[in-house]
Scaffold this motif. Sequence first.
Motif, PDB file in Angstrom:
ATOM      1  N   LEU A  29       0.822  -1.217   0.000  1.00 53.00           N
ATOM      2  CA  LEU A  29       0.000   0.000   0.000  1.00 53.00           C
ATOM      3  C   LEU A  29       0.853   1.263   0.000  1.00 53.00           C
ATOM      4  CD1 LEU A  29      -2.777  -1.097   2.513  1.00 53.00           C
ATOM      5  CD2 LEU A  29      -3.079  -0.647   0.061  1.00 53.00           C
ATOM      6  N   THR A  30       1.854   1.316   0.864  1.00 55.99           N
ATOM      7  CA  THR A  30       2.666   2.537   0.958  1.00 55.99           C
ATOM      8  C   THR A  30       3.580   2.714  -0.250  1.00 55.99           C
ATOM      9  OG1 THR A  30       4.369   1.426   2.272  1.00 55.99           O
ATOM     10  CG2 THR A  30       2.622   2.600   3.475  1.00 55.99           C
ATOM     11  N   GLY A  31       3.888   1.641  -0.931  1.00 61.54           N
ATOM     12  CA  GLY A  31       4.759   1.730  -2.099  1.00 61.54           C
ATOM     13  C   GLY A  31       4.028   1.949  -3.406  1.00 61.54           C
ATOM     14  N   TYR A  32       2.704   1.920  -3.363  1.00 60.50           N
ATOM     15  CA  TYR A  32       1.943   2.039  -4.606  1.00 60.50           C
ATOM     16  C   TYR A  32       1.964   3.477  -5.114  1.00 60.50           C
ATOM     17  CZ  TYR A  32      -0.848  -0.164  -8.083  1.00 60.50           C
ATOM     18  OH  TYR A  32      -1.260  -0.714  -9.267  1.00 60.50           O
ATOM     19  N   ARG A  33       2.263   3.635  -6.389  1.00 63.27           N
ATOM     20  CA  ARG A  33       2.350   4.961  -7.027  1.00 63.27           C
ATOM     21  C   ARG A  33       1.328   5.066  -8.155  1.00 63.27           C
ATOM     22  NH1 ARG A  33       5.560   4.873  -3.335  1.00 63.27           N
ATOM     23  NH2 ARG A  33       7.710   5.530  -3.286  1.00 63.27           N
ATOM     24  N   ASP A  34       0.877   6.273  -8.394  1.00 58.73           N
ATOM     25  CA  ASP A  34      -0.020   6.503  -9.530  1.00 58.73           C
ATOM     26  C   ASP A  34       0.814   6.698 -10.797  1.00 58.73           C
ATOM     27  OD1 ASP A  34       0.929   9.136  -9.499  1.00 58.73           O
ATOM     28  OD2 ASP A  34      -0.910   9.964  -8.635  1.00 58.73           O
ATOM     29  N   ASP A  35       0.161   7.053 -11.887  1.00 60.79           N
ATOM     30  CA  ASP A  35       0.856   7.202 -13.177  1.00 60.79           C
ATOM     31  C   ASP A  35       1.894   8.315 -13.163  1.00 60.79           C
ATOM     32  OD1 ASP A  35      -0.613   5.125 -14.239  1.00 60.79           O
ATOM     33  OD2 ASP A  35      -2.134   6.445 -15.118  1.00 60.79           O
ATOM     34  N   THR A  36       1.753   9.268 -12.248  1.00 60.87           N
ATOM     35  CA  THR A  36       2.713  10.370 -12.183  1.00 60.87           C
ATOM     36  C   THR A  36       3.866  10.081 -11.236  1.00 60.87           C
ATOM     37  OG1 THR A  36       1.612  11.509 -10.350  1.00 60.87           O
ATOM     38  CG2 THR A  36       0.816  12.005 -12.582  1.00 60.87           C
ATOM     39  N   ARG A  78     -10.807   7.708  -6.098  1.00 61.09           N
ATOM     40  CA  ARG A  78      -9.749   7.181  -6.953  1.00 61.09           C
ATOM     41  C   ARG A  78     -10.375   6.472  -8.156  1.00 61.09           C
ATOM     42  NH1 ARG A  78      -8.402   6.711  -1.680  1.00 61.09           N
ATOM     43  NH2 ARG A  78      -6.464   7.732  -1.069  1.00 61.09           N
ATOM     44  N   PRO A  79      -9.704   6.528  -9.299  1.00 55.14           N
ATOM     45  CA  PRO A  79     -10.259   5.870 -10.497  1.00 55.14           C
ATOM     46  C   PRO A  79     -10.359   4.351 -10.314  1.00 55.14           C
ATOM     47  CG  PRO A  79      -8.299   7.183 -11.045  1.00 55.14           C
ATOM     48  CD  PRO A  79      -8.443   7.203  -9.570  1.00 55.14           C
ATOM     49  N   GLN A  80     -11.370   3.751 -10.928  1.00 56.96           N
ATOM     50  CA  GLN A  80     -11.595   2.314 -10.800  1.00 56.96           C
ATOM     51  C   GLN A  80     -10.394   1.499 -11.275  1.00 56.96           C
ATOM     52  OE1 GLN A  80     -14.304   0.872  -9.247  1.00 56.96           O
ATOM     53  NE2 GLN A  80     -12.965  -0.921  -9.331  1.00 56.96           N
ATOM     54  N   ALA A  81      -9.747   1.949 -12.350  1.00 59.20           N
ATOM     55  CA  ALA A  81      -8.579   1.211 -12.857  1.00 59.20           C
ATOM     56  C   ALA A  81      -7.464   1.165 -11.808  1.00 59.20           C
ATOM     57  CB  ALA A  81      -8.064   1.850 -14.143  1.00 59.20           C
ATOM     58  N   LEU A  82      -7.289   2.243 -11.069  1.00 61.32           N
ATOM     59  CA  LEU A  82      -6.285   2.277 -10.006  1.00 61.32           C
ATOM     60  C   LEU A  82      -6.679   1.336  -8.873  1.00 61.32           C
ATOM     61  CD1 LEU A  82      -3.710   3.486  -8.747  1.00 61.32           C
ATOM     62  CD2 LEU A  82      -5.159   5.323  -7.837  1.00 61.32           C
ATOM     63  N   LEU A  83      -7.952   1.350  -8.477  1.00 65.98           N
ATOM     64  CA  LEU A  83      -8.427   0.447  -7.431  1.00 65.98           C
ATOM     65  C   LEU A  83      -8.258  -1.008  -7.849  1.00 65.98           C
ATOM     66  CD1 LEU A  83     -11.679   2.290  -6.286  1.00 65.98           C
ATOM     67  CD2 LEU A  83      -9.417   2.312  -5.191  1.00 65.98           C
ATOM     68  N   ASP A  84      -8.553  -1.304  -9.106  1.00 63.60           N
ATOM     69  CA  ASP A  84      -8.383  -2.669  -9.610  1.00 63.60           C
ATOM     70  C   ASP A  84      -6.919  -3.104  -9.532  1.00 63.60           C
ATOM     71  OD1 ASP A  84     -11.111  -2.730 -10.167  1.00 63.60           O
ATOM     72  OD2 ASP A  84     -10.845  -2.405 -12.327  1.00 63.60           O
ATOM     73  N   ALA A  85      -6.012  -2.211  -9.891  1.00 62.77           N
ATOM     74  CA  ALA A  85      -4.575  -2.529  -9.851  1.00 62.77           C
ATOM     75  C   ALA A  85      -4.108  -2.731  -8.411  1.00 62.77           C
ATOM     76  CB  ALA A  85      -3.774  -1.413 -10.529  1.00 62.77           C
ATOM     77  N   ILE A  86      -4.579  -1.903  -7.501  1.00 63.89           N
ATOM     78  CA  ILE A  86      -4.215  -2.048  -6.090  1.00 63.89           C
ATOM     79  C   ILE A  86      -4.767  -3.365  -5.550  1.00 63.89           C
ATOM     80  CG2 ILE A  86      -4.600  -1.111  -3.768  1.00 63.89           C
ATOM     81  CD1 ILE A  86      -4.561   1.702  -5.193  1.00 63.89           C
ATOM     82  N   GLY A  87      -6.006  -3.678  -5.882  1.00 63.25           N
ATOM     83  CA  GLY A  87      -6.598  -4.945  -5.453  1.00 63.25           C
ATOM     84  C   GLY A  87      -5.803  -6.135  -5.960  1.00 63.25           C
ATOM     85  N   ALA A  88      -5.406  -6.089  -7.221  1.00 63.51           N
ATOM     86  CA  ALA A  88      -4.623  -7.187  -7.797  1.00 63.51           C
ATOM     87  C   ALA A  88      -3.271  -7.318  -7.095  1.00 63.51           C
ATOM     88  CB  ALA A  88      -4.429  -6.970  -9.299  1.00 63.51           C
ATOM     89  N   ALA A  89      -2.634  -6.188  -6.776  1.00 60.99           N
ATOM     90  CA  ALA A  89      -1.340  -6.226  -6.090  1.00 60.99           C
ATOM     91  C   ALA A  89      -1.482  -6.790  -4.677  1.00 60.99           C
ATOM     92  CB  ALA A  89      -0.735  -4.817  -6.043  1.00 60.99           C
ATOM     93  N   LEU A  90      -2.544  -6.406  -3.968  1.00 57.09           N
ATOM     94  CA  LEU A  90      -2.767  -6.931  -2.621  1.00 57.09           C
ATOM     95  C   LEU A  90      -3.050  -8.432  -2.664  1.00 57.09           C
ATOM     96  CD1 LEU A  90      -4.921  -4.053  -1.109  1.00 57.09           C
ATOM     97  CD2 LEU A  90      -2.583  -4.673  -0.444  1.00 57.09           C
TER      98      LEU A  90
END
Length: 127
Positions: A29-36, A78-90
């Motif tokens: 969670l703390t290491g997750y970055r957005d596109d920027t 937060r955008p759904q695509a970002l939430l989906d990526a975070i969910g997949a990483a978790l």
Amino acid sequence: MPHLKIDYTVNLDAHLDVPALCTALCATLTGYRDDTGKNVFPLLGTRVLAAPAPYFAVADGAPDRAFVYLNLRLTPGRPQALLDAIGAALLAEVERHLAPITTLRSIRATLHFDETPPSYEGKWASA
């Protein structure tokens, strides 16, 4: 925020390194970055808690069944695509920790996100 709460069946305690799982999920969670390249979640606002459930029934009640429930509470927006990526990483991190146990137990894991604007949010922090 985010706050990740993990409930799990106590029959996993002998096989799962829960502190290591908490640490790994917090790092995800703390290491997750957005596109920027900006942190998605604030470092000091990120928390992971875990608690065993001493009383449980899973499926048909067979004693070798186990369950892990993860609930991520976060503020909306937060955008759904970002939430989906975070969910997949978790979930990938959860799978990495549970995979060695699958020969010993039947395990299922569920990750649920709750996006709720707080009706009140008080904060306190030490120096």
